[in-house]
Scaffold this motif. Structure first.
Motif, short mmCIF file in Angstrom:
data_model
loop_
_atom_site.label_atom_id
_atom_site.label_comp_id
_atom_site.label_asym_id
_atom_site.label_seq_id
_atom_site.Cartn_x
_atom_site.Cartn_y
_atom_site.Cartn_z
N ASN A 30 0.80 -1.22 0.00
CA ASN A 30 0.00 0.00 0.00
C ASN A 30 0.83 1.27 0.00
O ASN A 30 0.30 2.35 0.19
CB ASN A 30 -0.99 0.03 1.17
N LEU A 31 2.14 1.16 -0.18
CA LEU A 31 2.98 2.36 -0.24
C LEU A 31 3.77 2.43 -1.55
O LEU A 31 4.64 3.26 -1.70
CB LEU A 31 3.95 2.40 0.95
N GLU A 32 3.45 1.52 -2.48
CA GLU A 32 4.10 1.59 -3.77
C GLU A 32 3.76 2.93 -4.41
O GLU A 32 2.70 3.48 -4.19
CB GLU A 32 3.65 0.44 -4.69
N GLN A 33 4.66 3.43 -5.21
CA GLN A 33 4.48 4.74 -5.83
C GLN A 33 3.95 4.60 -7.24
O GLN A 33 4.28 3.65 -7.94
CB GLN A 33 5.83 5.47 -5.89
N LYS A 34 3.13 5.54 -7.65
CA LYS A 34 2.67 5.64 -9.03
C LYS A 34 2.64 7.11 -9.39
O LYS A 34 2.10 7.93 -8.66
CB LYS A 34 1.26 5.05 -9.18
N ARG A 35 3.28 7.43 -10.49
CA ARG A 35 3.37 8.83 -10.92
C ARG A 35 2.06 9.28 -11.54
O ARG A 35 1.44 8.56 -12.33
CB ARG A 35 4.50 9.00 -11.92
N VAL A 36 1.62 10.48 -11.17
CA VAL A 36 0.45 11.10 -11.78
C VAL A 36 0.81 12.52 -12.19
O VAL A 36 1.68 13.14 -11.58
CB VAL A 36 -0.77 11.12 -10.82
N ASN A 37 0.14 13.01 -13.20
CA ASN A 37 0.32 14.40 -13.62
C ASN A 37 -0.89 15.19 -13.16
O ASN A 37 -2.02 14.72 -13.26
CB ASN A 37 0.45 14.50 -15.14
N LEU A 38 -0.64 16.38 -12.67
CA LEU A 38 -1.72 17.21 -12.16
C LEU A 38 -1.49 18.64 -12.61
O LEU A 38 -0.46 19.24 -12.31
CB LEU A 38 -1.73 17.13 -10.62
N ASP A 39 -2.44 19.17 -13.34
CA ASP A 39 -2.37 20.57 -13.77
C ASP A 39 -3.10 21.41 -12.73
O ASP A 39 -4.24 21.13 -12.38
CB ASP A 39 -3.02 20.76 -15.13
N LEU A 40 -2.41 22.45 -12.23
CA LEU A 40 -2.98 23.33 -11.22
C LEU A 40 -2.87 24.78 -11.68
O LEU A 40 -1.92 25.15 -12.36
CB LEU A 40 -2.23 23.19 -9.89
N PRO A 41 -3.82 25.61 -11.24
CA PRO A 41 -3.68 27.04 -11.52
C PRO A 41 -2.45 27.60 -10.80
O PRO A 41 -2.05 27.10 -9.74
CB PRO A 41 -4.96 27.65 -10.96
N ILE A 42 -1.89 28.64 -11.35
CA ILE A 42 -0.68 29.24 -10.80
C ILE A 42 -0.88 29.66 -9.35
O ILE A 42 0.01 29.48 -8.52
CB ILE A 42 -0.21 30.42 -11.68
N TRP A 43 -2.07 30.20 -9.00
CA TRP A 43 -2.28 30.65 -7.62
C TRP A 43 -2.16 29.50 -6.64
O TRP A 43 -1.67 29.68 -5.52
CB TRP A 43 -3.61 31.39 -7.47
N MET A 44 -2.58 28.29 -7.04
CA MET A 44 -2.46 27.14 -6.15
C MET A 44 -1.00 26.74 -5.96
O MET A 44 -0.56 26.44 -4.85
CB MET A 44 -3.24 25.93 -6.69
N ILE A 45 -0.27 26.77 -7.05
CA ILE A 45 1.15 26.42 -6.98
C ILE A 45 1.88 27.41 -6.09
O ILE A 45 2.72 27.04 -5.25
CB ILE A 45 1.77 26.36 -8.39
N GLU A 46 1.57 28.69 -6.23
CA GLU A 46 2.22 29.71 -5.40
C GLU A 46 1.89 29.50 -3.93
O GLU A 46 2.76 29.63 -3.06
CB GLU A 46 1.80 31.11 -5.87
#
Length: 75
Positions: A30-46
């Motif tokens: 239950n801790l194996e990793q899987k890569r996901v891509n996530l697009d976020l608005p710039i304000w969230m990233i900031e």
């Protein structure tokens, strides 16, 4: 060769058990990793970057923490 009970006791006592473990076959259930891509608005990233810097962790760590907290509450 140790019995399972002896192995458990050695582990619980903090003894080095590495000679009895095949690390090449080990995994973290239950801790194996899987890569996901996530697009976020710039304000969230900031905001994420601000919080990450405030806590002294990487952006990815703060995202994992926030997601885990939310998922725990939802359960």
């Amino acid at each position: 060769m140790k019995t399972a009970k002896e192995f458990d006791e050695a582990f619980d006592n903090g003894e080095d058990i590495s000679e009895f473990v095949d690390w090449s076959a080990s995994r973290r259930p239950n801790l194996e990793q899987k890569r996901v891509n996530l697009d976020l608005p710039i304000w969230m990233i900031e905001r994420l970057d601000y919080e990450a810097k405030r806590l002294g962790v990487a952006r990815q760590a703060i995202m994992k923490m926030f997601l885990a907290q939310h998922l725990e509450k939802a359960s």
